[in-house]
Design an enzyme around this catalytic site. Structure first.
Site, PDB file in Angstrom:
ATOM      1  N   SER A 260     -31.982 -15.990   2.928  1.00  0.00           N
ATOM      2  CA  SER A 260     -30.642 -15.446   2.756  1.00  0.00           C
ATOM      3  C   SER A 260     -30.672 -13.921   2.554  1.00  0.00           C
ATOM      4  O   SER A 260     -31.126 -13.211   3.441  1.00  0.00           O
ATOM      5  CB  SER A 260     -29.957 -16.170   1.593  1.00  0.00           C
ATOM      6  N   ASP A 486     -24.824 -23.656   8.676  1.00  0.00           N
ATOM      7  CA  ASP A 486     -25.014 -22.837   7.472  1.00  0.00           C
ATOM      8  C   ASP A 486     -23.706 -22.139   7.121  1.00  0.00           C
ATOM      9  O   ASP A 486     -23.193 -21.342   7.899  1.00  0.00           O
ATOM     10  CB  ASP A 486     -26.114 -21.804   7.721  1.00  0.00           C
ATOM     11  N   HIS A 514     -27.393 -24.495   3.716  1.00  0.00           N
ATOM     12  CA  HIS A 514     -27.871 -23.109   3.734  1.00  0.00           C
ATOM     13  C   HIS A 514     -29.389 -23.067   3.803  1.00  0.00           C
ATOM     14  O   HIS A 514     -30.062 -23.586   2.915  1.00  0.00           O
ATOM     15  CB  HIS A 514     -27.378 -22.404   2.471  1.00  0.00           C
TER      16      HIS A 514
END
Length: 544
Positions: A260, A486, A514
């Site tokens: 991320s 996601d 995610h």
């Protein structure tokens, strides 16, 4: 993730911070990503972003200057920085880490990279020594921004294969401003409880007034308590810190795995130090060319799509699902539930902390990060829709890192804002912001109504970075992973980043939630492990 801040957005402060928390929680769940998400459309693959059509040619916020972006020399070979680059980490016990065999230490880095005379910051570092140690060190970052890389070591045994853990020392660090690394201090724990819980109907004057109140209160508290470090928390500065860590680990090249926000940190490092890129893996990528408003719009769409997938899964498990009808009817029922709790908070078993609408949204939002949480989420939602908010409150607290004693394990609630507001300028047009907020509310009605507006309008430090592509020309192959479902880092961002990188290799996981590594059921893990352990670069375009 994350990727949103405060001010007019009372909920979006949780989006990115929850990402790192879900990764930390994932060690307690049976991970196996569902592979029923539809493949992205070709036009999404080509676009590389979610962008509001009206944004073209509008001015961005005025930029300040990063103390770490442009330096006249390479600090690694500049005598002015020798004391930083010649450090050895003194490893010792970790006092507050529940990870077997973990060791902790610190590094010293300059507060202002362009002027070391301004003082230093201590960066907290942790490691899990590998049993074989023939591959060196693999530095990991869980995302956020605001996620603690030291705390993330607790999840490493559940996410990374025994082979990778054996071959590498797994190393995590708290980025500057986060947790143990000169962590910024803003509101007290009690004030944070009130901030997270306060609710008003989205889109109303009351909601605007509430957000302005908290935006001002938080900005003033952060500046009063941590004003000396706030201008130096941008990702350029953290990437420079990471090169000091590389040197302290005695590595000519850095091996790195970022989730991320960790992909944004990693790509920034690669752009600064392309010749020092070793094995780099980016999972759940952030596109460095997009603005704060495009980040918000992409997430608003992503979470709407994830909500549809969650509701569809719920309806397919009718015995445990409190929703009825088709997917759209189920989403309407969910929104009606939020509105009802806005008006009448639910009993949670704690008379001082009922489940408010803001907390209920936070809990459901967190479920979108990992479909392995959906069965528990259905149960918690069912209980709440029958009047018992205890389990949803527990999920909301987990998303924010709130512990049973009322304290917060990290400062991620505020670090996300401090870092994002430096890294991502938005559109400097109040009328456009109002129109965009209306668009998000209309097109993405589940969470869009609480995601519009200029999230950094009241922050005391201006943004320091212009959105721009990253090529990292000359770097060794960099593996970029995108998950089609996601919600926090939409799939097309990973496609865009891989295309920008001169050595980018793109992998696709067709699933919900995610990120992919550690929850794809083995297919992504097999490709990445071969890269990390055998130097076998995956085929560009691999999909599973």
């Amino acid at each position: 993730m994350t990727l949103a801040a405060l001010s007019r957005r009372p909920l979006t402060r949780l989006i990115a911070a929850a990402a790192a928390t879900v990764l930390l929680m994932s060690g307690c769940t049976e991970l196996g990503g569902g592979q029923d998400a539809s493949s992205p459309a070709d036009e999404e693959k080509e676009s590389g972003r979610h962008a509001p059509a009206e944004e073209a040619d509008l001015p961005l916020d005025d930029l300040g200057t990063s103390a770490a972006q442009d330096l006249p020399s390479d600090p690694a070979s500049d005598p002015a920085y020798a004391e930083y680059y010649e450090q050895d980490i003194e490893w010792g016990p970790c006092e507050d880490l529940a990870a077997e065999d973990a060791e902790c230490g610190t590094l010293t880095v300059p507060l202002a990279w362009d002027d070391p005379s301004q003082g230093d910051i201590e960066i907290a570092v942790g490691r899990l020594p590998g049993s074989e140690q023939d591959a060196g060190s693999l530095v990991v970052n869980p995302g956020g921004p605001g996620g603690s890389g030291v705390d993330f070591l607790e999840s490493v045994p559940y996410l990374f294969s025994p082979e990778v853990r054996g071959a590498y020392d797994m190393v995590g660090f708290d980025p500057r401003g986060v947790s143990r690394s000169a962590g910024i201090e803003c509101l007290s724990d009690e004030e944070t409880d009130r901030y997270r819980a306060e609710t008003a109907e989205p889109g109303t004057a009351e909601a605007e007034e509430m957000s302005q109140k908290w935006g001002t209160k938080i900005a003033e508290a952060c500046e009063a308590n941590s004003g000396d470090v706030l201008p130096y928390l941008d990702t350029y500065s953290t990437a420079r810190d990471m090169d000091v860590l590389r040197a302290a680990l005695d590595s000519e090249k850095l091996d790195y795995f970022g989730y991320s926000y960790g992909t944004y940190l990693g790509s920034t490092y690669a752009d600064l130090y392309a010749d020092r890129v070793g094995h780099f893996v980016f999972d759940g990528a952030i596109d460095p060319t997009i603005t704060m408003d495009e980040l918000t719009a992409g997430q608003a769409e992503g979470f709407e799509q994830a909500t549809s997938a969650f509701v569809e899964d719920c309806l397919e498990n009718a015995d445990s699902c409190p929703l009825k009808g088709d997917v759209e009817e189920g989403k309407q029922q969910l929104r009606a539930f939020f509105a009802a709790v806005d008006e009448n908070p639910l009993d949670s078993g704690d008379p001082d902390r009922p489940l408010t609408g803001a907390l209920a949204r936070s809990a459901v939002l967190m479920l979108m990060y990992n479909d392995a949480l959906w069965p528990n989420g259905r149960q918690a939602l069912s209980e709440a829709m029958n009047g018992d908010g205890k389990e949803l409150l527990s999920l909301a607290d987990q998303s924010a890192g709130r512990q049973d004693d009322g304290s917060y394990r990290t400062n991620a609630t505020y670090a996300i804002t401090a870092i994002n507001c430096l890294d991502h300028p938005g559109i400097a047009d109040e009328q456009w912001q109002e129109q965009e907020a209306e668009r998000l509310a209309e097109q993405f009605p589940t969470f869009g109504p609480v995601m519009g507006g200029d999230g950094c309008a009241q922050w005391p430090v201006p943004p320091l970075r212009e959105p721009a592509p990253i090529s990292a020309e000359g770097a060794d192959p960099i593996v970029v992973i995108g998950t089609t479902g996601d919600p926090a880092t939409p799939y097309e961002w990973s496609v865009s980043l891989a295309d920008q990188l001169s050595s980018g290799v793109h992998l696709t996981f067709e699933g919900n939630g995610h990120t992919a590594y550690g929850r794809s059921g083995g297919c992504i893990e097999e490709q990445v492990d071969a890269y990390l352990l055998e130097d076998t670069v995956p085929a560009d375009g691999f999909t599973c």
